[in-house]
Design an enzyme around this catalytic site. Structure first.
Site, PDB file in Angstrom:
ATOM      1  N   ILE A  96      38.639 -26.385 -16.962  1.00 56.56           N
ATOM      2  CA  ILE A  96      38.267 -27.298 -18.047  1.00 56.56           C
ATOM      3  C   ILE A  96      39.571 -27.535 -18.793  1.00 56.56           C
ATOM      4  O   ILE A  96      40.307 -26.595 -19.089  1.00 56.56           O
ATOM      5  CB  ILE A  96      37.158 -26.682 -18.940  1.00 56.56           C
ATOM      6  CG1 ILE A  96      36.850 -27.570 -20.158  1.00 56.56           C
ATOM      7  CG2 ILE A  96      37.483 -25.277 -19.412  1.00 56.56           C
ATOM      8  CD1 ILE A  96      35.619 -27.079 -20.983  1.00 56.56           C
ATOM      9  N   SER A  97      39.893 -28.799 -19.047  1.00 48.75           N
ATOM     10  CA  SER A  97      41.184 -29.127 -19.650  1.00 48.75           C
ATOM     11  C   SER A  97      41.316 -28.536 -21.056  1.00 48.75           C
ATOM     12  O   SER A  97      40.327 -28.294 -21.747  1.00 48.75           O
ATOM     13  CB  SER A  97      41.372 -30.633 -19.746  1.00 48.75           C
ATOM     14  OG  SER A  97      41.222 -31.235 -18.487  1.00 48.75           O
TER      15      SER A  97
END
Ligand code: SAH
Length: 249
Positions: A96-97
């Site tokens: 997940i960024s």
């Protein structure tokens, strides 16, 4: 009810309620952590302003970040880290960024309430949820089946009804709903996929990390003007997982 019956009943009920109870127990105050995350992200936006050409987040973007429960998009074992300004593993070699990256990419798209957005790389669904707060509809494509299915379920559970998740290779876009006001690619491509450029509306914006999977990539802003001409601008070095799939590199 006899005592024995009552005991049997509670034994039946208890194990079911345990897992839910243990998630909530001893958990930090997520809304406070979310606020701190936003402050940290805003600070980083100011620090990178001259490089990126964006010196502050649109208040609408801040509101979106403040409303999406990031702890719901990370693995259970990572919930306590959900609001750290860093990427986190979500399994299957994917991440997940980082909140700053989600924020700046979203801000650069300048989403409007009526917009239709295409996302490549659903991952956890977090970026899609943030965009869904700012646009009319988000179409998101994920190549890893299990991640796509999980994200679809999660988005539905959390009430993001204006997001649609499709399983497949996002390199080719999602022609059926094209053209899009904005396209956001959250995996690094060796080049800007021509099908995505074609599916971008005139006056639309695409943000995409471009470069080799073995080096840092460049975050690139692609703008298609009213005449249909395409302009690109490199914004800053970034590190994303690679865009996979069968397309020719
Ligand atoms: N936007 C995500 C982060 C994505 S990580 C989030 O908010 O959590 C990048 C994702 O892109 C991974 O889930 C990866 O499986 C996916 N991906 C890689 N190549 C792809 C492709 N060709 N088409 C669609 N998804 C792809």
């Amino acid at each position: 009810m006899t005592l024995k019956k009552l005991l049997t009943l509670s034994l039946l009920i208890l194990p079911i309620s345990w897992p839910a109870a243990s998630v909530g127990a001893d958990e930090p105050d997520f809304s406070q952590l979310r606020q701190q995350m936003i402050e940290e992200v805003e600070r980083q936006v100011r620090e990178t302003a001259s490089e990126v050409g964006d010196d502050h987040l649109d208040p609408r973007v801040i509101k979106a970040l403040a409303s999406v429960p990031r702890e719901e998009f990370v693995p259970l074992t990572r919930r306590h880290q959900a609001y750290e300004n860093r990427p986190l593993p979500i399994g299957y070699g994917q991440t997940i960024s980082q909140p700053y990256i989600v924020a700046i990419m979203t801000d650069l798209l300048e989403l409007k309430p009526g917009d239709r957005v295409l996302e490549i790389g659903t991952g956890s669904g977090y970026q899609a949820a943030v965009a869904a707060q700012l646009a009319k509809k988000v179409y998101s494509i994920e190549i890893i089946e299990i991640l796509g299915r999980k994200a679809r379920k999660r988005l539905k559970r959390l009430g993001y009804d204006n997001v649609r998740v499709r399983l497949g290779d996002g390199y080719y876009g999602w022609k059926e709903h094209a053209p899009y006001d904005a396209i956001i690619v959250t995996a690094a491509a060796s080049h800007i996929p021509p099908p995505l450029v074609r599916q971008l509306k005139r006056g639309g914006r695409m943000i995409i990390p471009v470069g080799s999977r073995f080096a840092t990539q460049q975050l690139v802003l692609v703008e298609k003007d009213r005449e249909g001409e395409v302009h690109t601008r490199q914004l800053m070095p970034v590190t994303f997982v690679p865009l996979t799939g069968g397309h020719k590199r």
